[in-house]
Design an enzyme around this catalytic site. Structure first.
Site, PDB file in Angstrom:
ATOM      1  N   ARG A 152       0.818  -1.221   0.000  1.00 53.22           N
ATOM      2  CA  ARG A 152       0.000   0.000   0.000  1.00 53.22           C
ATOM      3  C   ARG A 152       0.848   1.266   0.000  1.00 53.22           C
ATOM      4  NH1 ARG A 152      -5.412  -0.098   1.826  1.00 53.22           N
ATOM      5  NH2 ARG A 152      -6.267  -2.156   1.413  1.00 53.22           N
ATOM      6  N   ARG A 169      -2.857   7.153   1.192  1.00 53.18           N
ATOM      7  CA  ARG A 169      -3.258   8.397   1.850  1.00 53.18           C
ATOM      8  C   ARG A 169      -2.231   9.020   2.776  1.00 53.18           C
ATOM      9  NH1 ARG A 169      -8.724   5.850   3.743  1.00 53.18           N
ATOM     10  NH2 ARG A 169      -7.166   4.214   3.835  1.00 53.18           N
ATOM     11  N   ARG A 202      -6.585  12.616  -4.857  1.00 56.12           N
ATOM     12  CA  ARG A 202      -7.870  12.078  -4.387  1.00 56.12           C
ATOM     13  C   ARG A 202      -8.887  13.180  -4.074  1.00 56.12           C
ATOM     14  NH1 ARG A 202     -11.037   9.931  -3.207  1.00 56.12           N
ATOM     15  NH2 ARG A 202     -11.130   8.533  -1.443  1.00 56.12           N
ATOM     16  N   ASP A 208      -6.980  -1.862  -7.227  1.00 45.16           N
ATOM     17  CA  ASP A 208      -7.521  -2.471  -6.016  1.00 45.16           C
ATOM     18  C   ASP A 208      -7.892  -3.910  -6.322  1.00 45.16           C
ATOM     19  OD1 ASP A 208      -8.439  -1.561  -3.153  1.00 45.16           O
ATOM     20  OD2 ASP A 208      -9.895  -3.013  -3.878  1.00 45.16           O
ATOM     21  N   TYR A 225     -15.084 -10.860   0.499  1.00 50.27           N
ATOM     22  CA  TYR A 225     -15.714  -9.555   0.231  1.00 50.27           C
ATOM     23  C   TYR A 225     -17.041  -9.721  -0.493  1.00 50.27           C
ATOM     24  CZ  TYR A 225     -11.770  -6.766   1.810  1.00 50.27           C
ATOM     25  OH  TYR A 225     -10.824  -6.162   2.593  1.00 50.27           O
TER      26      TYR A 225
END
Ligand code: CP3
Length: 345
Positions: free
Chosen positions: A28, A32, A41, A77, A154
């Site tokens: 990752r 962010r 973003r 993703d 998921y």
């Protein structure tokens, strides 16, 4: 310096060849904690970012430019192929992934498609092609996908989960339905990863992030065979493979049967002990607790050096035990990367 021209340390470490120093990157790493990522973003929602090659290429390169990582991972993703299979996926700021129509029946499984990766996810291949062009061989490009168990979790839970009650209910009460879903996901991911390799991905990471939630016998029935099927079906000479499982310590030896060139391990197991348990024939990736990056550059440098020592300078790729946390200070991430390069405080 020659290393600036072509740094293939990660590929050589993955194949078990000699390396001058331990290569380093972070799961990752595009995300962010970087103000430059947040700036992109601020203008674009997450799924649009994944589907806009100009922007995805830009954020993939940010950690390489800012931190000097030894590899770039394409920005995307694991849920992108799930959407291509025909299930709606939303990514919300607060709650993470949401799949409003979770899979609970055999009929729903049968309605999902095995998508053509170029037709449905051509933007991913475009991102890879452009990244290879931009990188021009300077560092390797990592492609990736989610593994069937983790994606099924998921798809059945409808999002993240604490106890995986829905997917496990299906696993125990209707195993044939779950196997049908896992099979369809595996077929999808084989095509998807081969398309990534064809487009230029030089290393492949398979994320079975939540397989550590399984009892060892269930891992052997519901996760491992699909990991193995995928890894057997991709061109290993073109791209060595990395398998990541969070919480893999309970069945680390079994993971070897996946055939992955690299096992990516979390911090709950000692690196040296992991090496003893898996033997010499496989590379290990990891395994700093991402929370260490919330401390200070001095502490991070010392901990990273300990891990490099423990890894013995061969068949080891320095990484975190899971993804970097959004509140990580950039200078701390930088200290981690630089520690592998012999610099530091
Ligand atoms: O590693 C990289 O830098 C490449 C990008 C990447 C993302 N997701 C970007 C992302 C990769 C490799 C992933 C994989 C992924 N996605 C996994 C496997 C890795 C792991 O952590 O176990 C999983 C489980 C997902 C599913 C997912 N996507 C979750 C749980 C979330 C929400 C949690 C979070 O961190 O926000 C996402 C969204 C997501 N994927 C973000 C990023 C940068 C944050 C979205 C945003 O910008 O708001």
């Amino acid at each position: 310096m020659a290393e600036d021209m072509r740094n293939d340390l990660l590929i050589r470490a993955a194949r078990g060849e000699r390396v001058e120093r331990t290569p380093v990157w972070m799961m990752r790493q595009a995300g962010r904690y970087l103000p430059e990522y947040r700036a992109v973003r601020a203008e674009t929602d997450f799924l649009t970012l994944c589907k806009t090659p100009d922007l995805a290429v830009e954020v993939s390169l940010q950690p390489y430019r800012i931190l000097d990582t030894d590899a770039v991972i394409m920005f995307s993703d694991i849920l992108i192929p799930v959407e291509a299979m025909g299930q709606e996926v939303r990514l919300t700021e607060q709650k993470g992934p949401e799949l409003p129509d979770p899979i609970r029946t055999r009929e729903q499984v049968d309605r999902l498609i095995v998508p053509d990766p170029i037709e449905k996810t051509g933007f991913v291949m475009e991102i890879i092609k452009r990244l290879r062009r931009e990188l021009d061989g300077r560092v390797p490009l990592i492609g990736f996908a989610g593994a069937p168990w983790t994606l099924a979790a998921y798809m059945i839970e409808g999002g993240g989960s604490k106890n995986y009650a829905q997917v496990k209910r299906m696993m125990y009460a209707a195993p044939a339905t779950l196997h049908a879903l896992l099979d369809k996901i595996a077929d999808t991911i084989i095509l998807y990863l081969n398309a990534q390799i064809e487009a230029g991905a030089e290393v492949i990471q398979l994320f079975d992030s939540w397989a550590g939630e399984l009892a060892p016998a269930d891992y052997e029935e519901f996760a491992l065979p699909y990991e193995r099927k995928i890894l057997e079906s991709i061109d290993r000479d073109a791209a060595p493979s990395i398998l990541f499982i969070n919480g893999c310590g309970i069945f680390l030896e079994k993971m070897r049967a996946s055939g992955a060139d690299v096992l990516s391990i979390d911090w709950r197991i000692d690196l040296k002990e992991a090496r003893e348990r898996v033997g010499e024939g496989v590379t290990l990736q990891g395994n700093l607790d991402p929370c260490v990056l919330l401390s200070t550059p001095e502490i991070i440098t010392a901990k990273a050096r300990e891990l490099i020592e423990a890894g013995g300078g061969r068949r080891h790729i320095l990484n975190l035990g899971h993804g970097i946390l959004p509140m990580t200070p950039v200078e701390n991430a930088r200290a981690f990367i630089q520690a592998a390069k012999g610099a530091g405080v």
